[in-house]
Design a protein around this motif. Structure first.
Motif, PDB file in Angstrom:
ATOM      1  N   VAL A  61      36.235   8.400  19.154  1.00 38.23           N
ATOM      2  CA  VAL A  61      37.713   8.804  19.280  1.00 38.23           C
ATOM      3  C   VAL A  61      38.081   8.458  17.441  1.00 38.23           C
ATOM      4  CG1 VAL A  61      39.849   7.734  19.641  1.00 38.23           C
ATOM      5  CG2 VAL A  61      38.006   8.054  21.444  1.00 38.23           C
ATOM      6  N   ARG A  62      38.677   9.459  16.927  1.00 36.14           N
ATOM      7  CA  ARG A  62      39.306   9.261  15.670  1.00 36.14           C
ATOM      8  C   ARG A  62      40.633   8.695  15.421  1.00 36.14           C
ATOM      9  NH1 ARG A  62      37.202  13.177  11.965  1.00 36.14           N
ATOM     10  NH2 ARG A  62      35.241  12.538  11.163  1.00 36.14           N
ATOM     11  N   SER A  63      41.580   9.368  16.141  1.00 32.92           N
ATOM     12  CA  SER A  63      42.852   8.916  16.354  1.00 32.92           C
ATOM     13  C   SER A  63      43.508   9.277  17.670  1.00 32.92           C
ATOM     14  CB  SER A  63      43.549   9.436  15.187  1.00 32.92           C
ATOM     15  OG  SER A  63      43.673  10.559  15.500  1.00 32.92           O
ATOM     16  N   THR A  64      44.701   8.507  18.118  1.00 26.64           N
ATOM     17  CA  THR A  64      45.529   8.951  19.161  1.00 26.64           C
ATOM     18  C   THR A  64      46.762   9.193  18.723  1.00 26.64           C
ATOM     19  OG1 THR A  64      45.929   6.684  19.947  1.00 26.64           O
ATOM     20  CG2 THR A  64      43.744   7.796  20.665  1.00 26.64           C
ATOM     21  N   SER A  65      47.622   9.931  19.290  1.00 32.77           N
ATOM     22  CA  SER A  65      49.034  10.188  19.353  1.00 32.77           C
ATOM     23  C   SER A  65      49.588   9.838  20.865  1.00 32.77           C
ATOM     24  CB  SER A  65      49.551  11.153  18.525  1.00 32.77           C
ATOM     25  OG  SER A  65      48.628  11.487  17.418  1.00 32.77           O
ATOM     26  N   TYR A  66      50.768   9.136  20.875  1.00 33.06           N
ATOM     27  CA  TYR A  66      51.253   8.783  22.148  1.00 33.06           C
ATOM     28  C   TYR A  66      52.409   9.584  22.436  1.00 33.06           C
ATOM     29  CZ  TYR A  66      52.883   6.536  26.493  1.00 33.06           C
ATOM     30  OH  TYR A  66      53.100   6.150  27.793  1.00 33.06           O
ATOM     31  N   PHE A  67      52.663  10.659  23.221  1.00 29.92           N
ATOM     32  CA  PHE A  67      53.902  11.347  23.428  1.00 29.92           C
ATOM     33  C   PHE A  67      54.588  10.976  24.720  1.00 29.92           C
ATOM     34  CE2 PHE A  67      51.245  13.963  20.655  1.00 29.92           C
ATOM     35  CZ  PHE A  67      51.846  13.951  19.435  1.00 29.92           C
ATOM     36  N   GLY A  68      54.132   9.858  25.433  1.00 27.75           N
ATOM     37  CA  GLY A  68      54.800   9.855  26.791  1.00 27.75           C
ATOM     38  C   GLY A  68      54.244  10.295  27.884  1.00 27.75           C
ATOM     39  N   SER A  69      54.426  11.727  28.102  1.00 25.16           N
ATOM     40  CA  SER A  69      53.823  12.395  29.179  1.00 25.16           C
ATOM     41  C   SER A  69      52.443  12.549  28.879  1.00 25.16           C
ATOM     42  CB  SER A  69      54.677  13.502  29.467  1.00 25.16           C
ATOM     43  OG  SER A  69      54.367  14.597  28.278  1.00 25.16           O
ATOM     44  N   ASP A  70      51.966  12.823  27.725  1.00 27.82           N
ATOM     45  CA  ASP A  70      50.530  12.893  27.628  1.00 27.82           C
ATOM     46  C   ASP A  70      50.354  12.474  25.969  1.00 27.82           C
ATOM     47  OD1 ASP A  70      51.743  14.596  25.632  1.00 27.82           O
ATOM     48  OD2 ASP A  70      51.183  16.685  26.654  1.00 27.82           O
ATOM     49  N   GLN A  71      48.989  12.068  25.745  1.00 24.65           N
ATOM     50  CA  GLN A  71      48.576  11.887  24.331  1.00 24.65           C
ATOM     51  C   GLN A  71      47.609  12.672  23.737  1.00 24.65           C
ATOM     52  OE1 GLN A  71      46.558   7.783  23.948  1.00 24.65           O
ATOM     53  NE2 GLN A  71      46.404   7.918  26.175  1.00 24.65           N
ATOM     54  N   LEU A  72      47.712  12.774  22.503  1.00 25.31           N
ATOM     55  CA  LEU A  72      46.871  13.639  21.830  1.00 25.31           C
ATOM     56  C   LEU A  72      45.685  12.814  21.259  1.00 25.31           C
ATOM     57  CD1 LEU A  72      46.380  16.882  21.155  1.00 25.31           C
ATOM     58  CD2 LEU A  72      47.669  16.286  19.078  1.00 25.31           C
ATOM     59  N   VAL A  73      44.359  13.196  21.577  1.00 22.84           N
ATOM     60  CA  VAL A  73      43.300  12.347  20.940  1.00 22.84           C
ATOM     61  C   VAL A  73      42.275  13.300  20.140  1.00 22.84           C
ATOM     62  CG1 VAL A  73      41.267  11.007  21.679  1.00 22.84           C
ATOM     63  CG2 VAL A  73      43.461  11.131  23.086  1.00 22.84           C
ATOM     64  N   GLU A  74      42.063  12.949  18.918  1.00 23.15           N
ATOM     65  CA  GLU A  74      41.209  13.638  17.970  1.00 23.15           C
ATOM     66  C   GLU A  74      39.838  12.850  18.141  1.00 23.15           C
ATOM     67  OE1 GLU A  74      43.104  15.663  14.499  1.00 23.15           O
ATOM     68  OE2 GLU A  74      42.255  14.068  13.906  1.00 23.15           O
TER      69      GLU A  74
END
Lengths: 273, 353
Positions: free
Chosen positions: B299-312
């Motif tokens: 896992v490089r990074s994660t961004s949390y958007f509430g309904s989903d999260q974007l994981v790189e």
């Protein structure tokens, strides 16, 4: 305002006070017979038949000049507004060219063109349109021609500046809704250009009130306007009181007209834009 | 070509061509703003021209409206060539960017304008204008001037002004672009509802992919003056036919085919997998089915958007992938942690490089 800011405007302020406001006060003073407060010159203005006749001539000439100038300039400015950039440049050059020629030279040129045996009359007689030469100068016609010629560039620039603020998409919208060019011009462009026209009318009229060289030359002493009458009063008949009183009346009239038109424009803009 | 395949799929009514754009090009000097565009607008559909700025979508719209003349090609309405018909005789409606409402007229007069030009009797005009104003919920604003309206009300006035005279086609030039995000969303829904209700034909220009996906029956993706692909939103998202469409529409990962499918590599093509089609699991997860491909990743990074999260995540090969994880089924994901990621082969789509 800080001290240094004041220092920056000081030269201009001095210039205005010395060369503009002081002479203005002096003129007001002369017209009122300072240190007395005597309105006799103003009363004379009102009672004099000569002044009344000249004022009427001035009003007629200025009104005619304004109407013709703004009408011609409207057409030019409208074409300029929608011309391609290249053509616009060329047209601007033609509009501005007369501004670089002295008023005197332009008047002489009109004299040569319009006099009895001038180019215009000769040409008209040559093609048989007229038998005897028309009286085109040394009367109101000559004065109006010269004044219109002088004022068109100013009116074109004023109108063009206001036309540029009219969103081209409004014209496109009108056409897409089924408006022919004439509908679009009369129902959309014309109403939206009203403030520009008012500005141009005010500028032209106020400007034309102060014309001196043009009426003096093209009017040939027979069509006398107020500013020429002022000059005659001050320089030849030495009636300074009368001359300065005319000046003051003209100045007040001009300021009044400008203020009135500004108010009308503000009200109109408040209503539409 | 592409629209031949999809014709009839997206509309339940009998469809027929409203307008045909026949090999249209527009050159400014040597530069082609629009090049060889071939496309039809079906009667009753909501068609969106989608592309980045400079892709020629607005030029194409202006040629439809009649303000720009094509350098080559024709535009047809039924059997009539309207390529050189001036805008005022086309009977199309245009909602301009910024709406172009007449500032010196009231809402009523703005909407009545096209009817007055058509010399309709005054009583009929009043009736029609009132009817259309109540349709767009502006009946209470008839006497206002445009400057006294909010952005959304102005947009609805502009729409009412084009709807009122029953044009063949309604053209929308980025007409939602200037509004803030929430209002834009509301107006999209409203416009969609109006389109359903009235069955009119719309051509919309936008650079907003969400707007295009949400509202359109079909989308024409444009790039550098040409058409990249025409299709329904689902077709474009799931089966894009070029790298441009892949990258322009939505979030995407492009994998070498050997990694995506296993086996030998096809260097001329890449496999598209959307971030939401990738699953993420603990590092010791075992593959569950024949169709599933699974690889280890960090896992490089994660961004949390509430309904989903974007994981790189980074693969051992160095390739990074974007994975969209639904918050409801998320396993704990830590930056730097080891995970296994997997996808189904049937969710892959091949794209030419």
């Amino acid at each position: 305002m800080t001290r240094s800011q004041f220092a920056y405007i000081l030269p201009v302020l001095l210039f205005l006070v010395l060369l503009y406001f002081l002479p203005m006060f002096k003129i007001v003073g002369i017209s009122l017979e300072f240190p007395d407060f005597d309105l006799k010159h103003y009363v004379k203005l009102y009672e004099s038949n000569a002044v009344r006749r000249i004022a009427w001539t001035t009003f007629v000439i200025c009104t005619a000049t304004t109407i013709i100038t703004v009408f011609l300039s409207y057409i030019l400015a409208y074409d300029l507004r929608f011309a391609s950039p290249g053509r616009q440049k060329f047209m601007f050059m033609l509009v501005l060219l007369p501004l670089w020629t002295s008023a005197l030279i332009r008047c002489v040129a009109w004299l040569i063109l319009l006099r009895q045996n001038g180019l215009v009359n000769e040409a008209l007689m040559f093609v048989g349109a007229i038998d005897t030469p028309l009286e085109l100068v040394r009367n109101k016609i000559g004065v109006i021609v010269g004044m219109v010629h002088f004022l068109v560039p100013f009116a074109v620039l004023t109108l063009y500046a206001s036309f540029r603020d009219i969103d081209e998409r409004l014209m496109q919208a009108s056409r897409s809704l089924g408006g022919r060019r004439i509908d679009t011009l009369s129902k959309v462009f014309l109403p939206l250009s009203a403030t520009g026209v008012l500005q141009a009318v005010t500028l032209t009229f106020v400007f034309s009130l102060g014309f001196y060289v043009t009426p003096a030359l093209l009017g040939g002493g027979r069509t006398v306007m107020l500013s020429e009458y002022v000059s005659v009063s001050v320089l030849q008949t030495l009636r300074w009181g009368l001359g300065t009183a005319i000046c003051i009346v003209l100045a007040v009239l001009c300021i009044g007209l400008v203020l009135l038109s500004q108010r009308a424009i503000k009200r109109w803009n408040g209503a539409v834009a | 070509m592409n629209d031949m395949k999809t014709r009839g799929k997206f509309l339940d009514m009998d469809t027929f061509e409203a307008v045909r754009i026949d090999n249209v090009s527009k050159y400014y000097g040597a530069v082609a703003a629009v090049k060889d565009v071939d496309c039809t607008v079906q009667s009753g559909e909501f068609l969106t021209l989608l592309g980045p700025s400079g892709s020629g979508k607005t030029t194409l719209l202006m040629m439809l409206a009649g303000f720009t003349t094509p350098s080559e090609g024709q535009i047809w309405v039924d059997t009539k060539d309207i390529t050189h018909v001036p805008p005022e005789q086309r009977n199309f409606g245009v909602v301009f960017q910024g709406y172009a409402l007449f500032p010196h007229m009231t809402v009523f007069d703005n909407v009545a304008y096209p009817l007055r030009l058509r010399k309709m009797p005054a009583r009929q005009i009043r009736q029609k204008v009132e009817q259309i104003l109540s349709l767009v919920r502006l009946d209470a604003y008839a006497d206002r001037h445009p400057r006294q309206l909010s952005g959304g009300q102005q947009q609805r006035t502009a729409l009412a002004r084009t709807l009122v005279y029953d044009p063949i086609l309604i053209l929308l030039d980025e007409s939602l672009g200037a509004l803030d995000k929430q209002l834009r969303g509301e107006l999209q829904q409203e416009l969609k509802a109006l389109h359903r209700q009235l069955g009119r034909t719309f051509v919309n220009v936008t650079h907003d992919q969400q707007e295009a996906l949400d509202m359109s029956d079909r989308i024409v993706v444009m790039n550098e003056g040409g058409v990249e692909q025409i299709g329904t939103p689902r077709e474009l998202y799931e089966r894009p036919n070029s790298r441009f469409v892949v990258e322009f529409l939505g979030d995407s990962n492009l994998l070498p085919t050997s990694l995506a499918f296993g086996g030998t590599d096809d260097p001329s093509r890449s496999a598209l997998i959307r971030p939401e089609a990738i699953s993420i699991g603990a590092s010791d997860t075992k593959p569950t089915g024949e169709d599933q491909m699974m690889v280890r990743a960090t896992v490089r990074s994660t961004s949390y958007f509430g309904s989903d999260q974007l994981v790189e995540v980074a693969l051992d090969s160095g390739l990074t992938l974007r994975v969209r994880v639904n918050s409801a089924h998320a396993i704990p994901i830590e930056e730097g942690g080891s995970v296994s990621i997997s996808w189904e082969r049937r969710n892959l789509h091949l794209v030419d490089n």
